[in-house]
Design an enzyme around this catalytic site. Structure first.
Site, PDB file in Angstrom:
ATOM      1  NE  ARG A   1      -0.702  -2.090   6.081  1.00 39.13           N
ATOM      2  CZ  ARG A   1      -2.113  -2.291   6.136  1.00 39.13           C
ATOM      3  NH1 ARG A   1      -2.889  -1.714   5.693  1.00 39.13           N
ATOM      4  NH2 ARG A   1      -2.168  -3.174   7.247  1.00 39.13           N
TER       5      ARG A   1
ATOM      6  CD  GLU B   1      -2.954  -1.103   2.256  1.00 29.76           C
ATOM      7  OE1 GLU B   1      -4.102  -1.612   1.835  1.00 29.76           O
ATOM      8  OE2 GLU B   1      -2.758  -0.447   3.278  1.00 29.76           O
TER       9      GLU B   1
ATOM     10  NE  ARG C   1      -5.221   0.736  10.639  1.00 31.38           N
ATOM     11  CZ  ARG C   1      -5.501   0.089   9.238  1.00 31.38           C
ATOM     12  NH1 ARG C   1      -6.862   0.294   9.184  1.00 31.38           N
ATOM     13  NH2 ARG C   1      -4.626  -0.810   8.705  1.00 31.38           N
TER      14      ARG C   1
END
Length: 243
Positions: A92, A76, A155
């Site tokens: 990532r 990603e 996150r």
């Protein structure tokens, strides 16, 4: 303008090695280099290990080929063209470093530097957005890159960063949403303002998708603003041959 579409074409025979378990486009966006090459960041799964690579077209999308992988055990990623023509991949990372992995290529993606981890770009192992904002060759006063991700080991804390030295340092940062947040996509709008589409919520990062729009002055607390000077326009790019 998207009202109708051609029939889809299967690109797998051109870009995916049949031995790979899977291949998919990186969430976010591709780019066109100054000489007209189209680049689409992608990921592949090979014998259970993720890799970051780019597939490219030099004939405006008629044919494609996959370039050498820029990072093992990464995925990603996003790619930008640097002011000196190099490509920079920002990935990532699945290496347990809790920060983004970076590599550069000076030969159009045929080879890449050793994978480095940028401790200034903390991440929770998540997708991020990475684009060029301004280029002095286009008449802007400064070269600027933008980066956005949940700047935490979880996150959360969606943050936009600004670099003036082609990604070596990120002296400007601003929190867009301090709560749960995840994937994002940056863009530059026609009037020079910055757009950010991102996942966010109050209890989880996936409650809604929000579009934020802001300018350079807001991002830098008034310390920088968009200024341009007139330069000659570049001629339209011609199709070129892949290396």
């Amino acid at each position: 303008d998207g009202a109708s579409w051609s029939e889809p074409r299967d690109l797998n025979p051109m870009i995916k090695d049949p031995a790979w378990n899977a291949m998919w486009c990186s969430p976010g966006r591709g780019l066109q280099t100054r000489d007209g090459r189209l680049l689409v960041p992608s990921s592949s799964l090979r014998d259970g290990v993720r890799h970051s690579q780019v597939f490219a077209s030099d004939d405006h999308g008629t044919t494609w080929t996959t370039l050498t992988a820029s990072g093992r055990n990464t995925n990603e990623h996003m790619v930008v063209e640097l002011a000196d023509g190099q490509l920079m991949a920002n990935m990532r990372s699945n290496h347990g470093q809790h920060c983004r992995a970076v590599a550069t290529s000076s030969d159009e993606g045929r080879t890449w530097t050793e994978l480095l981890h940028d401790a200034n770009l903390t991440e929770p192992v998540c997708q991020a957005s990475f684009i060029r904002y301004t280029d002095r060759r286009d008449g802007h006063a400064k070269d600027r890159l933008l980066f956005a991700n949940p700047a935490s080991r979880r996150r959360e804390n969606m943050t936009v960063r600004l670099s003036y030295d082609e990604g070596k340092t990120w002296p400007v940062s601003k929190v867009i949403h301090p709560g749960p947040s995840a994937y994002s996509c940056l863009t530059v709008l026609d009037d020079g303002t910055i757009g950010l589409l991102y996942e966010r919520g109050e209890k989880t990062a996936y409650e809604k998708i929000t579009f934020a729009r802001f300018n350079l002055e807001w991002l830098t607390d008034g310390k920088d603003k968009l200024e341009t000077r007139t330069v000659a326009a570049s001629p339209p790019s011609e199709a070129r041959r892949l290396p």
